[in-house]
Design a protein around this motif. Structure first.
Motif, PDB file in Angstrom:
ATOM      1  N   LYS A 182      -0.941  -1.146  -4.393  1.00  0.00           N
ATOM      2  CA  LYS A 182      -2.267  -0.625  -4.077  1.00  0.00           C
ATOM      3  C   LYS A 182      -2.162   0.829  -3.605  1.00  0.00           C
ATOM      4  O   LYS A 182      -1.162   1.233  -3.012  1.00  0.00           O
ATOM      5  CB  LYS A 182      -2.931  -1.464  -2.985  1.00  0.00           C
ATOM      6  N   ALA A 203      -3.439   3.791  -1.160  1.00  0.00           N
ATOM      7  CA  ALA A 203      -4.100   3.988   0.120  1.00  0.00           C
ATOM      8  C   ALA A 203      -5.341   4.859  -0.058  1.00  0.00           C
ATOM      9  O   ALA A 203      -5.380   5.749  -0.916  1.00  0.00           O
ATOM     10  CB  ALA A 203      -3.146   4.636   1.115  1.00  0.00           C
ATOM     11  N   GLU A 259       0.839  -1.201   0.000  1.00  0.00           N
ATOM     12  CA  GLU A 259       0.000   0.000   0.000  1.00  0.00           C
ATOM     13  C   GLU A 259       0.875   1.253   0.000  1.00  0.00           C
ATOM     14  O   GLU A 259       1.774   1.391   0.823  1.00  0.00           O
ATOM     15  CB  GLU A 259      -0.918   0.010   1.220  1.00  0.00           C
TER      16      GLU A 259
END
Length: 331
Positions: A318, A320, A128
């Protein structure tokens, strides 16, 4: 031997990866701790016990049961420290050439390294990143070692005996943050401290004997002919070889241990292999073609790094769920 750290429910464990299966070492030998940190502090004695368990499993001489439900972690999930070197001349020369700078002569005089955030170590799986990280988000294809002996003022001639094993390393980099802060001749800090990925397992040196090659002329320490590549979303973007390391891990350890202790659990990266990051690739592309479109990592990208003998380390990037930006806090 391939050592792994993994999690079942909320507990971390130490295992061995044999023929596609993971087995808990502590369940096979109660004198082996059930976590990587304690195991590394046990040094060569515990390594020998783990080797015996590994060999027994391979030969079917034990009733060890494989783990079926687990989450694979970074093999060394809680390093004592994390240093990253600068060992590949090809990468350094290309990065400087792309900025229209001559090769820096000091590179050939001594190995250097920086400390990164040992609390931001991650393994296979999702990574993330915050919004600012996606301002020129980059991977860096590297090899890393971890130590399992304490030492101080170690010579390069003896330093390889301190290495417990080798791993793939992805030194994630947020280039906009990195370049801004390094204008002040300090760092890297926020451009690097959010994620350093290692894995998928820790491979002991005996498994790499078949790949051993001489160090570069004038250098001391073990070196290995290990093909290195990085694939992003199914497309290969980088290719290199560990044998191209100009400074060996032994020489980096020698410098790291001068006047201070190195400890079991210390992780040390090689630095980026030639062609091993978008920063270098983009720079080379633009140098050859002014219309070249730079590439950076994007949300949901799949990054897969593979090194001969060390396995494949895969991560999905990914974004956040946050719009907080420190770049916007500039005065």
């Amino acid at each position: 031997m391939k050592l792994v750290s993994y999690k079942t429910e909320d507990r971390e464990h130490l295992g061995v990866f044999v023929n596609g299966h993971i087995y808990n070492l502590n369940s096979c030998d109660k004198l082996i701790p059930d976590n990587m940190n304690e195991f590394l502090w046990g040094g060569p004695e515990l390594m020998e016990r783990a080797m015996r368990v590994n060999n027994d499993i391979r030969k079917g001489k034990t009733e060890a049961k494989e783990e079926l439900f687990f989450e694979l972690m970074a093999p060394v999930p809680h390093p004592a420290s994390c240093r990253d070197g600068y060992a590949f001349r090809q990468h350094v020369a290309a990065a400087r050439r792309n900025r229209r700078l001559d090769m820096i002569p000091e590179f050939d005089q001594y190995p250097i390294f920086y400390f990164t955030n040992h609390n931001a170590i991650q393994g296979p799986g999702e990574i993330e990143c915050m919004p600012d990280h996606f301002q020129k988000l980059d991977f860096e294809l590297e090899v890393a070692v971890v130590l399992n002996k304490k030492g101080r003022n170690i010579t390069a001639a003896e330093a390889d005996s301190f290495i417990a094993g080798y791993m793939i390393m992805n030194d994630m980099s947020a280039r906009t943050l990195q370049m801004e802060e390094m204008l002040l001749n300090l760092g890297p800090a926020k451009g690097k401290d959010f994620s350093t990925v290692i894995g998928p397992w820790l491979v002991t040196p005996d498994e790499l004997e078949q790949y051993k090659v001489p160090a570069k002329p004038g250098h001391t320490g073990n070196n290995y002919n290990l093909e290195m590549k990085c694939v992003v979303n199914g497309k290969q973007v980088s290719a290199g070889n560990m044998a191209d390391m100009d400074w060996t891990f032994a020489e980096i350890i020698e410098r790291a241990a001068y006047g201070c202790d190195v400890l079991p659990g210390d992780v040390i990266g090689s630095g980026t292999v030639g062609t091993g990051c978008f920063l270098e690739l983009n720079g080379t592309g633009l140098l050859n073609n002014a219309d070249c479109e730079p590439q950076w990592l994007q949300p949901n990208d799949l990054v897969e790094m593979e090194i001969t003998g060390l396995g494949m380390l895969g991560n999905i990037i990914k974004k956040a769920n946050s719009d907080f930006s420190i770049l916007k806090l500039k005065k």
